[in-house]
Structures are given as C-alpha cells and as structure tokens.
Design a protein around this motif. Structure first.
Motif, short mmCIF file in Angstrom:
data_model
loop_
_atom_site.label_atom_id
_atom_site.label_comp_id
_atom_site.label_asym_id
_atom_site.label_seq_id
_atom_site.Cartn_x
_atom_site.Cartn_y
_atom_site.Cartn_z
N ALA A 286 -12.11 -12.46 34.60
CA ALA A 286 -12.36 -12.33 36.42
C ALA A 286 -13.18 -11.25 36.52
O ALA A 286 -14.00 -10.51 36.73
N GLU A 287 -12.13 -10.02 35.97
CA GLU A 287 -12.20 -9.01 36.11
C GLU A 287 -13.39 -8.33 35.30
O GLU A 287 -14.11 -7.02 35.76
N CYS A 288 -13.18 -8.42 34.11
CA CYS A 288 -14.74 -8.24 33.25
C CYS A 288 -16.03 -8.75 34.28
O CYS A 288 -17.15 -7.74 34.48
N SER A 289 -16.11 -10.28 34.79
CA SER A 289 -17.58 -10.25 35.77
C SER A 289 -17.89 -8.91 36.89
O SER A 289 -18.23 -9.40 37.20
N ALA A 290 -15.97 -8.85 37.13
CA ALA A 290 -16.11 -7.86 38.57
C ALA A 290 -16.75 -6.62 38.26
O ALA A 290 -16.82 -5.94 39.09
N MET A 291 -16.56 -6.24 37.15
CA MET A 291 -17.13 -4.72 36.39
C MET A 291 -18.63 -4.60 36.38
O MET A 291 -19.35 -5.19 36.60
N GLU A 292 -19.15 -3.28 37.25
CA GLU A 292 -20.29 -3.20 36.37
C GLU A 292 -20.93 -3.51 35.08
O GLU A 292 -20.23 -2.78 34.35
N ILE A 293 -21.96 -3.91 35.73
CA ILE A 293 -22.27 -3.74 34.59
C ILE A 293 -22.57 -2.98 33.38
O ILE A 293 -22.15 -3.16 31.92
N ARG A 294 -22.77 -1.49 33.69
CA ARG A 294 -22.59 -0.41 32.98
C ARG A 294 -21.98 -0.03 32.17
O ARG A 294 -21.24 0.41 30.90
N ASP A 295 -20.38 -0.93 33.21
CA ASP A 295 -18.98 0.15 32.24
C ASP A 295 -18.12 -1.65 31.83
O ASP A 295 -17.81 -1.01 30.30
N LEU A 296 -19.22 -2.46 31.73
CA LEU A 296 -18.80 -3.75 30.57
C LEU A 296 -19.74 -3.20 29.79
O LEU A 296 -18.55 -3.88 28.95
#
Length: 754
Positions: A286-296
């Motif tokens: 869930a934390e990964c999904s909430a990250m901005e895509i560039r940060d992920l």
C-alpha cells in the motif's frame, strides 16, 4: 524520414467517404508514417479518422470472430464510404474516461500493480501467499470491512424519507421514487407496509423492510417485480460505482444523503491486515502504491533478486515510461475515474509503448490536451517512437508544435458543418504553410502581449490552500480582469481553483466533465431552447406544446421519437436503420402538418444554430441561439445528438448555458480544447467580452495565446506532484516574459519572440 514509396500498398486509400459532413472525400495516407489531421472544429476530422478509417478497421476485425462472440460486442455499421484499401488493425487511444469502476486504479489499468503484487508474493516478508493475497479486488486480499473500496459509507435516512408523511403522500424523496412512479408502485404494492401510515409510526420490522430488505420477488398486479430496501438498492446501484460517473442529479443526491469516510480498519489502503504486514525493502504494497510513480521507479530499481529480475526490469520500464510521458506525479493507487481526459489518454498510450505488436494504426484524439508546452515535447517524442516501431500514427490535433513533427498533414474544411467536409490540403508541413488554407495561414500566428492590462476592481484571497499537493498556498485572485492559471501537468492548478475558489458564491464553472445524456439529448433540449420553440409552434397552431416534443405526445409511435429503429439480430451485431414511418423525422405525420412560418418542427430541428438565429429574430430563442453563436457553435444542428459532439464542442455548449446565468466569476478549464488556431482568437474576444461586461474570468490554460492575452498570470510549479504545489510567479504576462525564470516563462518568451 525517407521518402514515401509510390507503391499503393504503402498507403491507406480512402475513396468516396461521406460519413456525417464528409463530401465524397478521397485521400491517400502514407503507412508507417505520422499523419496529423487539422481543420476547424466540425470540419470533418473526426468523421474521417474515427468515424471512417478506425471504425471500418475495427468492424472488419470484429467480423473475424464467431457469431456468438460478436453478440457481446457493440454493433458497428459500415461507414458511408465507397472503398477503404490497405487498412491495418486500428487501436484508438482516445480521451474517454477510463470507466466508472471505483476498483480501477492507475496501477490496475497499466498492469503495474499486477507486477508489484507478484514481486511482493515472492519477496515479501513475512510470506503470506500468492499474488492474490495482495489484491483488493478478490476476497483473499481485500479488507473485510470495506470490501476493498477503502472507504465506508453511512446513509442519512432522513435524507431518503420524510417521516412526517405516508408513502401515498410522497414520503420517499429518493430519485425515481416519486408518487405513481414504477419504483414507488413496487414499494406501495409490496405488502410490507401500510401506504397510508405515517413513516414515524412504522414498526421496527417495517423500517427494516423499507430500508434494508434484501432483494425479494413481489407481485404487483399480475406482474412479478423485485423489491429491495432503499439503502440496499442505493448501495447496489449507486454506491458501488465511482461517484464522479453518476448522473449529476444522482451524484448531488448521493453527496447530500451519504457520508463517506476512510475505512478505519485498513486506513483506506483497501487491503487485508495480512497484506499490509508483508514488506519489501521496508515498505508494504500500500505504501508503494501511494508513492509518486517517479519515486516508486527509483525504489524498484534498488530491488535486486535474481528470481524476479525480469519482472523488476519490466516494471521499472513501465514506470519510467509513465514518468517520461509526464505522469510521474500520479500514484498507482489513484482511481482511474479521477483522471482527466488527457491523463487517461496518456495512461492508455503507455500500454502500447512496450507492445511487441507492430504495423498497426494508432489513432489519437488531441493527445496534447491538458499538457503544458514543456510536456508537449515529451508527447511528440512518444508519437515518433510509436511511428519508428513500424506503426502508422494518425493524430487529430490543433497545436502547431505537433503539426510541425508530422510526416504528412491532411487539412479539412474550409469551414465547419455544412461548410466543411472537404480536403483543403494533403502533403508535407512546408506545403501546408504555403497553401493559403486557414490552417496554413495560422501556423505561424502569434497572439501578442496585451498593450495595457486592466486594473483589478478588488481581489479574492485564497489562504493556506492544501488540497492534494498544494503546500499551504496563499494567493490573491484579482477581480474584474482575465486571470490565467498555468503550470506543468500535476502542478496543482485544478486543486487550487476547483478546490479553493469554485465553491464560493457567484462562481460558475465550465469544466471538461462530460455531458451525460441519452441519444435523445441534443443542443435544443440541453440548452432549454426546445421550450420556446415548442411554445412558438403551439401558439401559431392553437395546439398543445407537448405535441412538439419527440419525447412526449408528438413522438412517432414506431420509433418512439428516435428517428431510428434499433434491431437486435440475436447472434449477430444489431443494426440501426432509419424509421420508415417518420423517415427519420421523429414526429407523427399529424404533428408535421403544423407549421411555423412555413417550417415544420423537424425542419427547424435540422437547422444549424446560425440558420435558426435568423429564423427566430426575437425572444428567448434568439437570445439562446445568440450565445451558441458567440461561443463558435453556429454550425451545430439543433437536433444533433449530444453523443456526436466533440469534447471541445461540449465544453463550449456548457459555456453558452452558463453565460445566461447572472454571475460575477467564471472559471473555465482549458477552453481552447478542440479549438483551431483561427478560433482561439474568437475565444479571446469572447473572454474579453465577459470581462468587459463586469465579470471576473479565471482560466486554467496552457495555450500560450491565452497566457499572452491575460491581464494577470498565476504560475504553479516548479514541477508536478510533490515537486509542485507552489505559486512560482504572479504578475502580468509582460513581467513573466521579462523577468520570469519558470518553465512557463521560458516557453512564453519563445512564443512571443515568434
């Protein structure tokens, strides 16, 4: 690019296209090249590209499926064209919103979340099971409290019913439950309640049956119907959908009657406790999904495990593509339905960049909508990449930056509607510039900075704006002038204006949300124009006004006022044919005997706005038609179905309606959408008129011509997502060009320099 071979197999041949307003159009389009289609709104671009080429390609592909499979597909009639040769499979990448399913997210729509689930199922500690254990769309992984939606809803019963009344007195105030309606009759005749008893006197059982009863069969007269409680039905039909996709009056009711809150069990993550307990690199899914895509993307690049190395590489490439296309500020948990049309189109585009399929035809509808000039350059790179993989790329577009990269240009016109539908030019860009067509003349056109800006009459202060990525923004919006709010995609423009200005008194918003209406809706019904037209016919003929509505007494009984007969052919695709009884005119023969100044009602509805404006020289009809003409819709037919209008046409239709409202502040969201370069000048004149009439106009816009024409600019940035959310400049366009150091300043400086 090398020269286009003369071999006829290297061109798509269109011969005698007559769809909508096309006039026997014949043209050759080079394959494996980038062709841009230009022309004013209503000139026939979409009719040629979408209605003819893409439609026939998709129809022919559908015909290769078994009849049983075809029965589940939308019916596609053959376009009105003599011949189409050398078609390849067409993939339409349009701006339609990505569905009304609240369970669809950017992650699920791009398969990025699927890859992430597999990575977590292999590397997550503790190990909790297969990838399904990390899915909020299956019981195995969803939060049991909110069933994977991330929010819980509480219905305010007193917004559904009036306890002081009985059912017969109209106690139910839910839409579609008015006294004598079909839904009301099912409730009243179900046998579960006394219809004359005040609701405040209901027993506990009667209350439960009225509100929460599960679906059950009941008899009403000699027919069987399904009865279910009001709350039960609401949850099934409205609350299970994306609220933004509901019809406006239903959404307004739901917003009043239902309180939505973040699920207290999963904290809005949608997932089970087990899924949230498993971590990779110190983060749960869930934390990964909430990250901005560039940060992920940066996080994924740091993962190193030989067992899933190919998957990590594929996910990294997909995330990098989303960043490259200017969507790095989004997160995978962002719902698909909340994306703008331009964002949705770019998400769909990413699906195809990594595809192994080549030699297909990609069809794009104004892919630059919602893009800052800085982002248009990225979009151009992606269009060229698709071409260079060996694909044919067809783009309907107005922006000169996109026209400039075309291998081939087809310019339609010369005008709109009946005055359009012809090929004005077909060839390279240099030839278009020299062609003398409306598009050719305007390619190098530049709006100039205002000689003198208007003086504000006051200001509206926004303090501590913190919606979405806004970082406690304080900004003053001047009154009585034209203000343009700009900045790269995701910088916070819409969050600032729609979130902190739009809901104030006296503010009217004309945005890009689609007009929802059936195939019966048209400009005459949507604008209220049909009312005075019906009244005029009734008065002239001494009969009831209801006769002149195709949705009421005057409707042709055979086609129910549609003008078309839709035939279901069981195992094969259904077809629509013109009604033989009314010959497509929608009304009974008797109604058509009644005339107004020599015209029957069907002839009036077939008129263009410009023709009707002359036909109704005074009164309310003349006033409404004048507004439609002012916003550049003079070519639209009054009875044209709304579902045939382009996005830009729909927005200008809304603007015409809002101009009738007594307002002090107008908020327009990208009003240049779908506008030809020549029409942008007309829009600027219209905005000036609104301001000169004493209104405040605030425009969210990327078009440099509108920026140059503004009295005041508010520039957000410096980037998108968490790199945005700040005001990086406020002031006049002249000062932005002279002193500004933002992305917008650099592009506007280039623009005005010509």
């Amino acid at each position: 690019m090398p020269a286009i071979p003369a071999d006829s197999h290297n061109v798509i041949q269109v011969r005698g296209a007559r769809e909508n307003n096309l006039r026997d159009v014949s043209v050759d389009l080079p394959k494996r090249r980038l062709t841009v289609f230009t022309g004013v709104s209503g000139s026939g671009k979409s009719s040629l590209v979408f209605g003819t080429i893409a439609a026939e390609s998709q129809r022919l592909i559908n015909e290769t499926y078994a009849a049983f499979v075809q029965s589940f597909m939308p019916s596609r009639g053959r376009p009105d064209v003599d011949a189409l040769r050398n078609l390849s499979a067409a993939i339409v990448v349009d701006q339609e919103r990505m569905g009304a399913n609240s369970r669809s997210t950017v992650g699920t729509a791009t398969d990025a979340y699927t890859m992430l689930r597999i990575i977590f199922s292999r590397l997550g500690e503790p190990h909790i099971g297969t990838s399904g254990a990390f899915s909020f769309n299956v019981p195995e992984g969803m939060c049991p409290e909110c069933e994977g939606t991330g929010e819980v809803s509480t219905v305010d019963v007193d917004r559904l019913v009036d306890r002081e009344l009985s059912l017969n007195e109209g106690a139910i105030v839910v839409p579609y439950y008015a006294v004598d309606s079909w839904s009301w009759q099912v409730v009243v005749n179900s046998g579960f309640h006394d219809p004359d008893k005040k609701l405040k006197d209901f027993t506990e059982t009667e209350w439960a049956d009225l509100l929460h009863k599960a679906p059950v069969k009941v008899k009403v007269g000699s027919n069987g119907f399904t009865y279910e409680g009001l709350v039960t039905r609401m949850q099934r039909t409205w609350l299970a959908k994306d609220r933004e996709a509901l019809q406006p009056h239903i959404k307004a009711f739901v917003d009043r009657a239902v309180v939505f809150a973040r699920c207290p069990v999963c904290d809005g993550s949608r997932l089970s406790a087990a899924a949230l307990s498993s971590k990779v690199g110190g983060r749960n899914i869930a934390e990964c999904s909430a990250m901005e895509i560039r940060d992920l993307a940066a996080f994924v690049r740091e993962l190193d495990d030989p067992g899933v190395a190919p998957l990590i590489a594929s996910l990294g490439e997909l995330l990098d593509s989303l960043v490259e296309i200017g969507l790095g500020y989004l997160s995978l948990d962002r719902t698909s339905g909340s994306l703008s049309g331009g964002e949705a189109q770019r998400v769909k585009m990413v699906r195809h960049l990594g595809s192994s399929i080549t030699d297909v035809t990609y069809v794009f509808d104004e892919p630059t909508i919602g893009l800052h000039p800085h982002d248009i350059r990225r979009m151009n790179d992606l269009l060229l990449r698709l071409r260079d993989k060996g694909n044919t790329v067809l783009v309907v577009e107005h922006k000169p930056e996109v026209v400039a990269i075309a291998d081939h240009v087809v310019d339609l016109g010369p005008g709109a509607g009946e005055a359009g539908g012809e090929i004005c030019y077909s060839g390279d860009v240099a030839g278009l510039r020299a062609s003398g067509t409306l598009t050719g003349r305007h390619l190098g056109h530049r709006a100039r900075l205002r000689q003198s800006v208007r003086t504000p009459t006051g200001q509206v202060s926004i303090k501590g704006a913190d919606r979405h990525n806004l970082k406690g923004v304080d900004v003053d919006i001047p009154l009585g002038v034209l203000t343009v709010v700009t900045g790269v995609a995701g910088s916070g423009k819409s969050s600032l204006i729609h979130g902190h200005l739009a809901d104030r008194d006296g503010v009217v918003v004309a945005d890009q949300s689609p007009i929802r209406g059936s195939r019966r809706s048209n400009p005459a019904t949507y604008t209220g124009l049909l009312g005075p037209i019906r009244t005029a016919f009734a008065k002239a003929n001494g009969v009831k006004a209801a006769l002149f509505s195709a949705n009421s007494e005057g409707a042709c009984p055979k086609c129910s006022g549609l003008g078309l007969i839709h035939t279901d052919l069981a195992m094969t695709a259904g077809v629509a044919s013109v009604c033989e009884e009314c010959e497509g005119r929608r009304f009974t023969a008797e109604v058509l005997t009644h005339r107004l100044r020599g015209k029957d009602i069907s002839e009036v509805l077939a008129m263009s706005v410009a023709e009707a404006h002359a036909f109704f020289p005074t009164g309310q009809a003349h006033t409404v038609l004048g507004r439609l003409f002012d916003v550049g819709l003079g070519y639209l037919r009054l009875g044209q179905p709304l579902n045939t209008l382009s996005g830009g046409e729909r927005q200008r239709l809304k603007l015409a309606i809002h101009m009738a409202e007594k307002s002090s502040t107008y908020i327009l969201d990208e009003p240049t959408t779908g506008l030809h370069l020549a029409d942008v000048d007309k829009l600027l004149a219209l905005l000036d008129r609104l301001v000169d009439d004493g209104n405040t106009v605030v425009v969210i816009e990327h078009h440099q011509a509108v920026m140059a024409h503004a009295d005041w600019i508010v520039d957000l940035g410096p980037g998108g997502g968490h790199d945005g959310g700040r005001v990086v400049f406020t002031g006049t366009p002249a000062r932005l060009v002279a002193e500004g150091d933002t992305v917008t300043a650099r592009h506007l400086r280039e623009y005005v320099a010509g």
